[in-house]
Every structure is written in C-alpha cells, then in structure tokens.
Design a protein around this motif. Structure first.
Motif, PDB file in Angstrom:
ATOM      1  N   UNK A   1       6.841  -2.755 -13.811  1.00 12.66           N
ATOM      2  CA  UNK A   1       7.562  -3.089 -12.579  1.00 12.66           C
ATOM      3  C   UNK A   1       8.083  -1.825 -11.896  1.00 12.66           C
ATOM      4  N   UNK A   2       8.658  -0.905 -12.677  1.00 15.30           N
ATOM      5  CA  UNK A   2       9.216   0.326 -12.113  1.00 15.30           C
ATOM      6  C   UNK A   2       8.129   1.214 -11.520  1.00 15.30           C
ATOM      7  N   UNK A   3       7.057   1.440 -12.279  1.00 15.71           N
ATOM      8  CA  UNK A   3       5.974   2.308 -11.799  1.00 15.71           C
ATOM      9  C   UNK A   3       5.273   1.712 -10.584  1.00 15.71           C
ATOM     10  N   UNK A   4       5.038   0.395 -10.630  1.00 12.35           N
ATOM     11  CA  UNK A   4       4.376  -0.276  -9.513  1.00 12.35           C
ATOM     12  C   UNK A   4       5.245  -0.219  -8.264  1.00 12.35           C
ATOM     13  N   UNK A   5       6.560  -0.380  -8.449  1.00 10.91           N
ATOM     14  CA  UNK A   5       7.479  -0.304  -7.318  1.00 10.91           C
ATOM     15  C   UNK A   5       7.458   1.067  -6.670  1.00 10.91           C
ATOM     16  N   UNK A   6       7.411   2.108  -7.499  1.00  7.24           N
ATOM     17  CA  UNK A   6       7.381   3.478  -6.967  1.00  7.24           C
ATOM     18  C   UNK A   6       6.051   3.755  -6.261  1.00  7.24           C
ATOM     19  N   UNK A   7       4.957   3.298  -6.867  1.00 11.05           N
ATOM     20  CA  UNK A   7       3.646   3.485  -6.237  1.00 11.05           C
ATOM     21  C   UNK A   7       3.595   2.754  -4.892  1.00 11.05           C
ATOM     22  N   UNK A   8       4.059   1.516  -4.884  1.00  7.82           N
ATOM     23  CA  UNK A   8       4.078   0.757  -3.639  1.00  7.82           C
ATOM     24  C   UNK A   8       4.976   1.398  -2.593  1.00  7.82           C
ATOM     25  N   UNK A   9       6.096   1.982  -3.033  1.00  4.37           N
ATOM     26  CA  UNK A   9       6.988   2.675  -2.105  1.00  4.37           C
ATOM     27  C   UNK A   9       6.318   3.867  -1.447  1.00  4.37           C
ATOM     28  N   UNK A  10       5.525   4.600  -2.237  1.00  7.24           N
ATOM     29  CA  UNK A  10       4.786   5.745  -1.687  1.00  7.24           C
ATOM     30  C   UNK A  10       3.750   5.276  -0.663  1.00  7.24           C
ATOM     31  N   UNK A  11       3.026   4.221  -1.020  1.00  4.87           N
ATOM     32  CA  UNK A  11       2.021   3.671  -0.103  1.00  4.87           C
ATOM     33  C   UNK A  11       2.685   3.189   1.183  1.00  4.87           C
ATOM     34  N   UNK A  12       3.824   2.528   1.059  1.00 13.45           N
ATOM     35  CA  UNK A  12       4.565   2.057   2.227  1.00 13.45           C
ATOM     36  C   UNK A  12       4.947   3.224   3.121  1.00 13.45           C
ATOM     37  N   UNK A  13       5.365   4.301   2.528  1.00 12.74           N
ATOM     38  CA  UNK A  13       5.735   5.503   3.300  1.00 12.74           C
ATOM     39  C   UNK A  13       4.523   6.086   4.026  1.00 12.74           C
ATOM     40  N   UNK A  14       3.369   6.141   3.340  1.00 12.82           N
ATOM     41  CA  UNK A  14       2.160   6.713   3.931  1.00 12.82           C
ATOM     42  C   UNK A  14       1.604   5.844   5.057  1.00 12.82           C
ATOM     43  N   UNK A  15       1.839   4.534   4.979  1.00 11.36           N
ATOM     44  CA  UNK A  15       1.363   3.653   6.037  1.00 11.36           C
ATOM     45  C   UNK A  15       2.095   3.899   7.353  1.00 11.36           C
TER      46      UNK A  15
END
Length: 241
Positions: free
Chosen positions: A11-25
C-alpha cells in the motif's frame, strides 16, 4: 514475513508510485522535482488515497485482502488498486467520502425504521409519573384529581397527532394524512410535529414517497401514560367539543 506487513508495504509503495505518476501527469518536466512543493503534495495525497483502498474494498464487500494470503497473485491486484487510487487521488478520496456519508445516512434511516416497526409490535407496560405544581415528589398520574390538573388546550392537539400515528395501519405517515385524520390544517400539524419531535415523541424517515413521520417508543409511552390518567377524560371532552 507476516501477511499484514506485506500488505502495508504494498500500500505504501503503490501510494508513492501513484503519487509520482500523478505529479508527472500535471508537470511534464521532472527537473529538480525535489524542490517542487507540488511533488511532495502529490506524494502525500497519493499515499493517503492508497491507504483508503482497504476501506474501499470493504464498502464493496470484497474479500481480496483475506484471499491474498492464500493467492500471491492477488497482491498484484491490490497493488493495482492502490496505484490507480493514488494516481486519481483527489477524485478517489472525494468519491469514497461521498459513498461513506450516504452509506451512514442509509444505515441511520434503516435503524429508525427498524425501531419504529419493532415499537409498533411491542406491548408497552411502562409506568410513568408526572410532577404537579413543581412539587419535589412525583405523584402517579392516575391518582391526580381533575381539579389539580393544569389543562392546556394545545395538549389535545398533541394527543390527536400522536394517536393518528400510533393507531394508524401505516407505520410511516405523511403530513397530509395526519392533517386529514386529525382535522387540523397542515401548517398547524407541521408546528405540532416539530414540537413533538423536539420532545422525542415523533421522528421522521426519508421514504421513496418523500418525508414520512412515525411515533417513537417515547411517544408510545406518553400515550400509554395518558390513557391511564384522568387527563384522558378531560382531553377527550375537549376533542369532542
């Protein structure tokens, strides 16, 4: 490693990965991202959304978390849920919040309806007392002489409304139906309902036909007390004028 620890890490790693993707979008450039406030904001919101995934799975009655202990491939599905939730974190959090609020409102309405139906089928044998002239001691209402009763004409209208709710074949009644049965106009009935609701004698429920009213257990206790006292005689005389 314990299964619940693995879930938390995912959950923690996926949340961080998704946060990075959200930022790049939103931000096409990744130069000096560590200096950008929006980057850390995206990470935090994405992580928050990912942590809400177990709650989301619970609201849809999914047992994915439990099954993942036996089937390792389910861990990838959980990770996918968390990444998607964190990428679309703002929409996910808002949608889930709205769903939880509506669910709580529905549960409260169901509780009210179940209580009303249960009260309607339950014989009440409570023994109530009423204080007279602010005396320190309470006197059983049925023992109060008529000349000591402080009769209020509005009380008869309260009784009319409560009886219309308690003695009807319908558990949930409309304002128009109560008005027709009691002979009172709708505006007066509305005022009486608000007062009796404040006393805890009446409650309301949102039905498919609109707002409907029902008598509470306290309201039935009040009627039970009233029917056993000499108040009933005076009230009935007033009602039948």
């Amino acid at each position: 490693m314990d299964h619940w620890i693995i879930i938390i890490i995912i959950i923690m790693l996926s949340g961080l990965i998704g946060g990075v993707v959200n930022y790049l979008l939103v931000n096409k450039s990744f130069n000096k991202f560590y200096k950008e406030r929006e980057f850390y904001k995206s990470l935090f919101i994405g992580l928050s959304a990912s942590l809400l995934v177990p709650l989301f799975l619970n609201t849809i009655s999914s047992d994915l978390l439990e099954k993942s202990e036996e089937n390792i491939y389910d861990l990838f599905i959980i990770s996918g849920f968390c990444i998607i939730a964190s990428i679309y974190s703002k929409n996910f959090i808002q949608t889930l919040s709205d769903k939880i609020i509506k669910l709580n409102e529905k549960v409260e309405n169901v509780k009210k309806e179940v209580n009303a139906l249960a009260d309607n089928e339950t014989e009440n044998e409570s023994h109530l007392v009423r204080k007279i002239d602010n005396r320190d001691g309470a006197v059983p209402a049925e023992d109060i002489p008529d000349d000591q009763i402080n009769f209020n004409e509005n009380d008869s209208e309260n009784i009319k409304v409560l009886k219309a709710l308690a003695e009807s074949k319908y558990t949930f009644r409309s304002l128009q139906g109560i008005s027709k049965e009691t002979g009172l106009n709708e505006s007066d009935v509305n005022i009486l309902i608000n007062k009796l609701s404040g006393d805890g004698f009446i409650d309301q429920s949102l039905r498919s036909q609109g707002i409907r009213f029902f008598i509470t257990n306290s309201g039935r206790e009040y009627l039970s007390w009233y029917n056993k006292t000499s108040y009933a005689h005076l009230f009935e005389k007033h009602i039948n004028k």
